[in-house]
Write an enzyme that holds these catalytic residues in place. Structure first.
Site, PDB file in Angstrom:
ATOM      1  N   ARG A 166       8.284-106.022  33.930  1.00 49.75           N
ATOM      2  CA  ARG A 166       8.418-104.827  33.103  1.00 49.75           C
ATOM      3  C   ARG A 166       9.681-104.065  33.490  1.00 49.75           C
ATOM      4  O   ARG A 166      10.186-104.169  34.605  1.00 49.75           O
ATOM      5  CB  ARG A 166       7.149-103.981  33.194  1.00 49.75           C
ATOM      6  CG  ARG A 166       6.065-104.649  32.340  1.00 49.75           C
ATOM      7  CD  ARG A 166       4.804-103.861  32.285  1.00 49.75           C
ATOM      8  NE  ARG A 166       3.905-104.217  33.375  1.00 49.75           N
ATOM      9  CZ  ARG A 166       2.682-103.706  33.505  1.00 49.75           C
ATOM     10  NH1 ARG A 166       2.238-102.826  32.638  1.00 49.75           N
ATOM     11  NH2 ARG A 166       1.909-104.085  34.512  1.00 49.75           N
ATOM     12  N   LYS A 184      -5.625-106.979  21.297  1.00 51.08           N
ATOM     13  CA  LYS A 184      -5.895-105.561  21.582  1.00 51.08           C
ATOM     14  C   LYS A 184      -6.348-104.843  20.309  1.00 51.08           C
ATOM     15  O   LYS A 184      -7.183-103.935  20.359  1.00 51.08           O
ATOM     16  CB  LYS A 184      -4.646-104.879  22.143  1.00 51.08           C
ATOM     17  CG  LYS A 184      -4.354-105.235  23.590  1.00 51.08           C
ATOM     18  CD  LYS A 184      -5.319-104.512  24.539  1.00 51.08           C
ATOM     19  CE  LYS A 184      -4.917-104.658  25.974  1.00 51.08           C
ATOM     20  NZ  LYS A 184      -5.792-103.944  26.898  1.00 51.08           N
ATOM     21  N   TYR A 220      -1.243-110.668  22.661  1.00 50.18           N
ATOM     22  CA  TYR A 220      -1.582-109.352  23.220  1.00 50.18           C
ATOM     23  C   TYR A 220      -1.869-108.353  22.096  1.00 50.18           C
ATOM     24  O   TYR A 220      -2.944-107.749  22.052  1.00 50.18           O
ATOM     25  CB  TYR A 220      -0.408-108.889  24.075  1.00 50.18           C
ATOM     26  CG  TYR A 220      -0.603-107.579  24.804  1.00 50.18           C
ATOM     27  CD1 TYR A 220      -1.528-107.462  25.839  1.00 50.18           C
ATOM     28  CD2 TYR A 220       0.163-106.457  24.481  1.00 50.18           C
ATOM     29  CE1 TYR A 220      -1.679-106.261  26.531  1.00 50.18           C
ATOM     30  CE2 TYR A 220       0.020-105.264  25.177  1.00 50.18           C
ATOM     31  CZ  TYR A 220      -0.908-105.171  26.194  1.00 50.18           C
ATOM     32  OH  TYR A 220      -1.056-103.990  26.880  1.00 50.18           O
ATOM     33  N   LYS A 271      -8.629-114.443  25.213  1.00 51.54           N
ATOM     34  CA  LYS A 271     -10.036-114.522  25.665  1.00 51.54           C
ATOM     35  C   LYS A 271     -10.414-113.267  26.451  1.00 51.54           C
ATOM     36  O   LYS A 271     -11.522-112.760  26.327  1.00 51.54           O
ATOM     37  CB  LYS A 271     -10.238-115.755  26.550  1.00 51.54           C
ATOM     38  CG  LYS A 271     -10.282-117.046  25.764  1.00 51.54           C
ATOM     39  CD  LYS A 271     -10.546-118.200  26.718  1.00 51.54           C
ATOM     40  CE  LYS A 271     -10.389-119.530  26.036  1.00 51.54           C
ATOM     41  NZ  LYS A 271     -10.312-120.643  26.972  1.00 51.54           N
ATOM     42  N   GLY A 273      -5.213-103.908  39.402  1.00 53.57           N
ATOM     43  CA  GLY A 273      -3.886-103.891  38.780  1.00 53.57           C
ATOM     44  C   GLY A 273      -3.192-102.557  38.997  1.00 53.57           C
ATOM     45  O   GLY A 273      -3.623-101.731  39.819  1.00 53.57           O
ATOM     46  N   TYR A 299     -19.451-101.705  18.329  1.00 55.30           N
ATOM     47  CA  TYR A 299     -20.533-101.439  19.301  1.00 55.30           C
ATOM     48  C   TYR A 299     -20.972 -99.975  19.194  1.00 55.30           C
ATOM     49  O   TYR A 299     -22.148 -99.659  19.364  1.00 55.30           O
ATOM     50  CB  TYR A 299     -20.085-101.761  20.735  1.00 55.30           C
ATOM     51  CG  TYR A 299     -20.448-103.163  21.169  1.00 55.30           C
ATOM     52  CD1 TYR A 299     -19.747-104.255  20.678  1.00 55.30           C
ATOM     53  CD2 TYR A 299     -21.493-103.401  22.061  1.00 55.30           C
ATOM     54  CE1 TYR A 299     -20.076-105.552  21.074  1.00 55.30           C
ATOM     55  CE2 TYR A 299     -21.827-104.690  22.460  1.00 55.30           C
ATOM     56  CZ  TYR A 299     -21.123-105.758  21.965  1.00 55.30           C
ATOM     57  OH  TYR A 299     -21.456-107.027  22.360  1.00 55.30           O
TER      58      TYR A 299
HETATM   59  P1  NAD Z   1      -1.812-105.033  35.355  1.00 56.47           P
HETATM   60  O1  NAD Z   1      -1.438-106.403  34.935  1.00 56.47           O
HETATM   61  O2  NAD Z   1      -1.107-104.445  36.521  1.00 56.47           O
HETATM   62  O3  NAD Z   1      -3.372-104.931  35.638  1.00 56.47           O
HETATM   63  C1  NAD Z   1      -4.327-105.647  34.906  1.00 56.47           C
HETATM   64  C2  NAD Z   1      -5.422-106.083  35.876  1.00 56.47           C
HETATM   65  O4  NAD Z   1      -6.408-106.800  35.114  1.00 56.47           O
HETATM   66  C3  NAD Z   1      -4.909-107.040  36.959  1.00 56.47           C
HETATM   67  O5  NAD Z   1      -5.420-106.666  38.228  1.00 56.47           O
HETATM   68  C4  NAD Z   1      -5.479-108.399  36.542  1.00 56.47           C
HETATM   69  O6  NAD Z   1      -5.674-109.292  37.616  1.00 56.47           O
HETATM   70  C5  NAD Z   1      -6.763-107.991  35.845  1.00 56.47           C
HETATM   71  N1  NAD Z   1      -7.239-108.990  34.876  1.00 56.47           N
HETATM   72  C6  NAD Z   1      -6.529-109.583  33.895  1.00 56.47           C
HETATM   73  N2  NAD Z   1      -7.314-110.456  33.227  1.00 56.47           N
HETATM   74  C7  NAD Z   1      -8.542-110.392  33.797  1.00 56.47           C
HETATM   75  C8  NAD Z   1      -9.765-111.072  33.572  1.00 56.47           C
HETATM   76  N3  NAD Z   1      -9.890-111.990  32.588  1.00 56.47           N
HETATM   77  N4  NAD Z   1     -10.829-110.773  34.361  1.00 56.47           N
HETATM   78  C9  NAD Z   1     -10.716-109.856  35.360  1.00 56.47           C
HETATM   79  N5  NAD Z   1      -9.574-109.187  35.626  1.00 56.47           N
HETATM   80  C10 NAD Z   1      -8.499-109.458  34.856  1.00 56.47           C
HETATM   81  O7  NAD Z   1      -1.620-104.107  34.047  1.00 56.47           O
HETATM   82  P2  NAD Z   1      -1.663-102.518  33.901  1.00 56.47           P
HETATM   83  O8  NAD Z   1      -0.306-102.071  33.564  1.00 56.47           O
HETATM   84  O9  NAD Z   1      -2.396-101.912  35.036  1.00 56.47           O
HETATM   85  O10 NAD Z   1      -2.535-102.375  32.586  1.00 56.47           O
HETATM   86  C11 NAD Z   1      -3.913-102.057  32.619  1.00 56.47           C
HETATM   87  C12 NAD Z   1      -4.437-101.946  31.195  1.00 56.47           C
HETATM   88  O11 NAD Z   1      -3.715-100.918  30.489  1.00 56.47           O
HETATM   89  C13 NAD Z   1      -4.271-103.232  30.383  1.00 56.47           C
HETATM   90  O12 NAD Z   1      -5.429-103.417  29.600  1.00 56.47           O
HETATM   91  C14 NAD Z   1      -3.085-102.949  29.502  1.00 56.47           C
HETATM   92  O13 NAD Z   1      -3.169-103.636  28.291  1.00 56.47           O
HETATM   93  C15 NAD Z   1      -3.200-101.450  29.290  1.00 56.47           C
HETATM   94  N6  NAD Z   1      -1.880-100.853  29.002  1.00 56.47           N
HETATM   95  C16 NAD Z   1      -0.983-100.666  30.010  1.00 56.47           C
HETATM   96  C17 NAD Z   1       0.261-100.118  29.697  1.00 56.47           C
HETATM   97  C18 NAD Z   1       1.285 -99.859  30.767  1.00 56.47           C
HETATM   98  O14 NAD Z   1       2.386 -99.383  30.443  1.00 56.47           O
HETATM   99  N7  NAD Z   1       1.018-100.079  32.022  1.00 56.47           N
HETATM  100  C19 NAD Z   1       0.599 -99.806  28.370  1.00 56.47           C
HETATM  101  C20 NAD Z   1      -0.347-100.052  27.388  1.00 56.47           C
HETATM  102  C21 NAD Z   1      -1.599-100.555  27.716  1.00 56.47           C
HETATM  103  N1  UDP Z   2      13.737-104.868  29.092  1.00 54.42           N
HETATM  104  C1  UDP Z   2      15.056-105.017  29.514  1.00 54.42           C
HETATM  105  N2  UDP Z   2      15.286-105.604  30.704  1.00 54.42           N
HETATM  106  C2  UDP Z   2      14.301-106.042  31.528  1.00 54.42           C
HETATM  107  C3  UDP Z   2      12.950-105.873  31.112  1.00 54.42           C
HETATM  108  C4  UDP Z   2      12.715-105.303  29.869  1.00 54.42           C
HETATM  109  O1  UDP Z   2      16.003-104.628  28.798  1.00 54.42           O
HETATM  110  O2  UDP Z   2      14.615-106.546  32.619  1.00 54.42           O
HETATM  111  C5  UDP Z   2      13.480-104.197  27.793  1.00 54.42           C
HETATM  112  C6  UDP Z   2      12.558-104.968  26.872  1.00 54.42           C
HETATM  113  O3  UDP Z   2      13.289-105.874  26.087  1.00 54.42           O
HETATM  114  C7  UDP Z   2      11.954-103.831  26.060  1.00 54.42           C
HETATM  115  C8  UDP Z   2      11.893-102.657  27.044  1.00 54.42           C
HETATM  116  O4  UDP Z   2      12.814-102.987  28.084  1.00 54.42           O
HETATM  117  O5  UDP Z   2      12.807-103.479  25.004  1.00 54.42           O
HETATM  118  C9  UDP Z   2      10.507-102.427  27.650  1.00 54.42           C
HETATM  119  O6  UDP Z   2      10.066-103.657  28.163  1.00 54.42           O
HETATM  120  P1  UDP Z   2       8.705-103.835  28.963  1.00 54.42           P
HETATM  121  O7  UDP Z   2       8.531-105.293  29.219  1.00 54.42           O
HETATM  122  O8  UDP Z   2       8.673-102.930  30.139  1.00 54.42           O
HETATM  123  O9  UDP Z   2       7.568-103.277  27.992  1.00 54.42           O
HETATM  124  P2  UDP Z   2       7.267-103.402  26.419  1.00 54.42           P
HETATM  125  O10 UDP Z   2       7.420-102.018  25.919  1.00 54.42           O
HETATM  126  O11 UDP Z   2       8.261-104.327  25.775  1.00 54.42           O
HETATM  127  O12 UDP Z   2       5.886-103.934  26.355  1.00 54.42           O
END
Ligand code: NAD
Ligand code: UDP
Length: 314
Positions: free
Chosen positions: A186, A149, A145, A91, A11, A159
């Site tokens: 996003r 989380k 979500y 899940k 990801g 754990y």
């Molecule tokens: P992303 O969707 O780009 O990456 C998530 C990866 O997890 C993907 O490659 C997906 O295929 C894999 N995945 C999902 N479900 C799976 C499963 N059941 N088994 C195996 N692989 C699985 O998201 P990201 O932005 O890289 O986020 C990574 C982590 O960071 C997530 O846990 C997310 O909740 C957390 N997080 C991200 C942000 C952000 O702003 N990017 C903010 C808060 C938390």
């Molecule tokens: N948002 C927006 N236009 C878009 C996508 C998102 O205005 O095309 C807004 C969304 O409603 C939220 C903020 O941007 O208020 C951040 O959205 P994102 O989905 O990136 O992450 P979130 O913080 O909501 O998980």
């Protein structure tokens, strides 16, 4: 050389982390089912120290070799993705976390859980400190979500209490940068792609809601420092950029930086969309000696250039 398992390693954050660890000479086991990512992210990695296991973490699995550290990044993260697959999301964050923690017990590996600012829901405290318990709608459209989380944090800490697993929980705030799926909905990627293609930028609501955007390179520094803390330090700890912007500010910045002719249109605000989000990072400053270094302007320049190349190549 460490052997590091990265669940969700294909990801956005995962790909950046795999690349960073490989450059530093470590061995990576990337476990991913490509639920929310494309193979192209890791497709260009050619290293004998990189191994991909295509697997859904909701099903138990085992690894033959020794593992030193596990980073759990596997979970849909974009509202579009988790709201289209809410039960799979739950899940992943419950069964998946149990399975990875069982692996941590077996291998005596350190375990980092990527939690989220979403545990604060619609926050009644601003900025958000780790001691704040949050204000989450337990059954709304974001709950698959947010609540899973929150539950994952509880599973990890239990754990730690019952099996002495070396747990690290980070609450990540909105992070952006290269390798995020350009179409996962996003805001930073939506606006950049729309601006580059000359399409309307879609602001949800009036654009007065705020987010604090952290560049992924800063986040990685924080994650790695957190993993290196003493055993007794479990977190949770906020990792994010404390400089807050409205969504309108972000749209205007991206239009300006891309020199785009795009206009802004206003669409309905989704249910339970948090109105403000800004991390208090005092704990990260104190425990990790960490704070973001990359400004939104610098980070957007680098991100826009990545997506400009990407959309011309796919
Ligand atoms: P992303 O969707 O780009 O990456 C998530 C990866 O997890 C993907 O490659 C997906 O295929 C894999 N995945 C999902 N479900 C799976 C499963 N059941 N088994 C195996 N692989 C699985 O998201 P990201 O932005 O890289 O986020 C990574 C982590 O960071 C997530 O846990 C997310 O909740 C957390 N997080 C991200 C942000 C952000 O702003 N990017 C903010 C808060 C938390
Ligand atoms: N948002 C927006 N236009 C878009 C996508 C998102 O205005 O095309 C807004 C969304 O409603 C939220 C903020 O941007 O208020 C951040 O959205 P994102 O989905 O990136 O992450 P979130 O913080 O909501 O998980």
């Amino acid at each position: 050389m460490k052997t590091i398992l990265i669940a969700g390693g294909a990801g956005f954050i995962g790909t950046n982390l795999c690349r960073r660890f490989l450059n530093e000479g470590n061995k990576i086991i990337c476990v991913d089912n490509f639920h929310t990512s494309k193979k192209r992210n890791i497709g260009k990695i050619s290293s004998e120290n990189f191994k991909l296991i295509e697997h859904d973490i909701i099903n138990p699995f085992d690894i033959d070799e020794d593992i030193d550290e596990i980073y759990n990044l596997a979970s849909p993260a974009s509202p579009l993705n988790y709201q289209s697959n809410p039960l799979q999301t739950i899940k992943t964050n419950i069964h998946g976390v149990f399975n990875l923690l069982d692996l941590a017990v077996k291998h005596d590996a350190k375990f980092l859980q990527s939690s989220t600012s979403e545990v604060y829901g619609e926050p009644l405290q601003h900025p958000q400190k780790e001691s704040y318990w949050g204000n989450v709608n337990p059954n709304g459209i974001r709950s698959s979500y947010d609540e899973s989380k929150r539950c994952a944090e509880s599973i990890c800490l239990n754990y730690y209490r019952e099996y002495d697993v070396n747990i690290k929980i980070c609450r990540i705030f909105n992070t952006y940068g290269p390798y995020m799926d350009p179409y996962d909905g996003r805001v930073v990627t939506n606006f950049i792609i729309q601006a580059l293609k000359g399409e309307d930028l879609t602001i949800y609501g009036e654009g007065a809601q705020t987010r604090s955007f952290c560049h992924v390179d800063d986040l990685l520094d924080g994650l790695i420092k957190l993993m290196d803390t003493e055993n007794e330090f479990t977190g949770p700890i906020n990792l994010g950029n404390p400089i807050e912007f409205t969504i309108s500010d972000l749209a205007n910045k991206i239009i300006e930086k891309t020199d785009s002719k795009s206009k802004i249109i206003y669409l309905p605000l989704p249910q339970d969309d948090p109105s403000q989000r800004k991390p208090d990072i005092s704990l990260a400053r104190e425990k990790l000696n960490w704070q973001p270094k990359i400004t939104l302007d610098e980070g957007l320049n680098n991100t826009i250039s990545y997506y400009n190349d990407l959309i011309n190549s796919i």
